[in-house]
Structures are given as C-alpha cells and as structure tokens.
Design an enzyme around this catalytic site. Structure first.
Site, PDB file in Angstrom:
ATOM      1  N   GLU A 111       0.827  -1.209   0.000  1.00  0.00           N
ATOM      2  CA  GLU A 111       0.000   0.000   0.000  1.00  0.00           C
ATOM      3  C   GLU A 111       0.862   1.260   0.000  1.00  0.00           C
ATOM      4  OE1 GLU A 111      -4.080  -1.105   2.229  1.00  0.00           O
ATOM      5  OE2 GLU A 111      -2.281  -1.489   3.428  1.00  0.00           O
ATOM      6  N   GLU A 131      -3.975  -9.504   3.842  1.00  0.00           N
ATOM      7  CA  GLU A 131      -4.734  -9.135   5.044  1.00  0.00           C
ATOM      8  C   GLU A 131      -5.922 -10.048   5.319  1.00  0.00           C
ATOM      9  OE1 GLU A 131      -2.615  -5.220   4.143  1.00  0.00           O
ATOM     10  OE2 GLU A 131      -3.323  -6.982   3.053  1.00  0.00           O
TER      11      GLU A 131
END
EC number: 4.2.1.149
Length: 261
Positions: A111, A131
């Site tokens: 990210e 995640e």
C-alpha cells in the site's frame, strides 16, 4: 529522527530508508515518524522529489507490524499524519514520490508503494495483500488503489486469497515503471528522480493536482473543471516565469533554469 528511518538529501532529492528489524514492518510510532518526514518534504521548497526504499535486500516492507498488533495495537490505531506509513493518506502532496522496492512489499508495504507516483523495483521484488488471511482488510489504500490498476478478476484474487505477484508480472500489468537488478535499483530510482527534477516544479505540481481532481470525471467534465478556476497550481503555471523560461530555453538550445514561480 530514529533508528528506524534514515534520510539523506542530495540537492533537491530526498532519500528515505525504512530500516526496521524485522522485515521493515511498521508500527504506529514508526508511521508517525514517516508522516513527519513526508510532511516536511511536502513543505520544504528546496526539495523536489522523494525516494522511499527499504533497508536490506529482502524486504521493502512487510506492512503493519504484527508483533505490535499481538501486543494490542489496533488495526484502526492512529498512525499519524499521512495515514499508515506516512504517505497513504496525504492527498495534497504535489511533489513526486518514487518507491524503490528492494524486495517483498506485503500488506501495508504494498500500500505504501501504491501511494507513490512511481515504482522502480528489483527483480526479486514481489507484491501481495494478505490481510484477508489475517482477519483484517487492506484499508490503507490496497482495496481502493489496486482496483484502479488491475482487472477485477486479478484484484479479487489478490485481495481475497493474498496471492503474490512477482516483479515481471507487475511490470506487465503496469503497476511498476521499471524492473532492474538489485544492484541497479537505487541508481535507477535516482536517474528517474533526476529526470523529474529536470521538469518544471510548477508543471509537476499542476499535473498531480489535475490528475487527482479529474481522474474519476468524464473527459468533458474534466475540461470544464480545469477551466473553472477551482485549481490552485494550474492557473499559476499559465502565468508563471517558468512558462516563459521553458520555450525561451528551447529556442536558445540551452537547459531551462526553473524558478518555481
């Protein structure tokens, strides 16, 4: 600043190295420190381009520090100015950032790279958003930025299964700008940074501003918005000294001298 962050100024170029055992993972404290660095970069008129990389040759960043999570740091903790890793939620940064990805960019590390304007990666780099396998969501940009770059089938697989994408596949999909050897990584990132320095700073700021404001608009609506006077940098470019200097330097067959005004 701290033992986890090292930064060096090379004229108008700022190099930031995340160097945090193990795996360059980022806890809230480190994220706060990174945010301060990026905000200082944003506000320093002498700095034009930033390069962010990881220490070592294995990890760019493994993302959120799961040891800190196990010790009670919540997924929605305050990660400081700029959001997670100090960059993922800075929406008024009108200077380019290059992610020099030297290895694994997982979770929040991916990210962080996606929040940069350019990604130069080593040939041993790989990218993943695992995640969902940890019971959390890549909400620091992964679930928002990745769908703008990849087809839905690939996005769904990466988000829901955590599958990895290697450097060459990332290049084929246009996620990264360059794939080079580990040894050539920083030289390649610095070369790109110098190319950006050679462009007019106001023009770069206007380009980032326009893209940020109009990327989701139909073309006709985007034109109207650009001409509306709502933008900060675009009108300044049109009437700047640099807008005179560029054509004049071209006509005189010399390098332009940008003043940023």
């Amino acid at each position: 600043m701290s033992e986890s962050l090292h930064f060096t100024r090379h004229g108008p170029i700022l190099e930031i190295t995340l160097d945090r055992p193990k795996a360059n993972a980022i806890d809230a404290k480190t994220s706060f420190e990174m945010g301060e660095v990026f905000l200082n970069f944003r506000d320093d008129p002498e700095l034009r381009v930033a390069i962010i990389t990881g220490g070592g040759e294995k990890f760019f960043s493994a993302g959120w520090d799961l040891k800190a999570a196990a010790e009670g740091e919540a997924p929605d903790a305050d990660f400081g100015p700029g959001g997670f890793a100090g960059l993922t939620e800075i929406f008024d940064l009108d200077k380019p950032v290059i992610a020099a990805v030297n290895g694994y960019a997982f979770g929040g590390g991916f990210e962080l790279a996606l929040a940069a304007d350019f990604i130069v990666c080593a040939d041993n780099a790989s990218f993943a958003l695992p995640e969902a396998k940890l019971g959390i969501v890549p909400d620091s940009g992964g679930v928002l930025r990745l769908p703008k770059l990849l087809p839905p089938a690939i996005v769904n697989e990466m988000l829901m299964t955590g599958r990895r994408m290697d450097a060459e596949e990332a290049l084929r999909w246009g996620i990264v700008n360059r794939v080079v050897s580990q040894q050539a990584l920083m030289d390649s990132a610095r070369e790109l940074a110098q190319q950006l320095v050679n462009s007019a700073p106001l023009a770069i700021a206007a380009l980032k501003e326009i893209y940020r404001a109009t990327s989701e608009m139909p073309v006709e609506e985007g034109y109207r918005y650009i001409r509306s006077g709502a933008l900060k940098h675009y009108p300044s470019v049109l009437h700047s000294e640099d807008a005179i200097e560029g054509p004049q330097a071209f006509a005189e067959k010399r390098d332009p001298v940008w003043k940023g005004r």
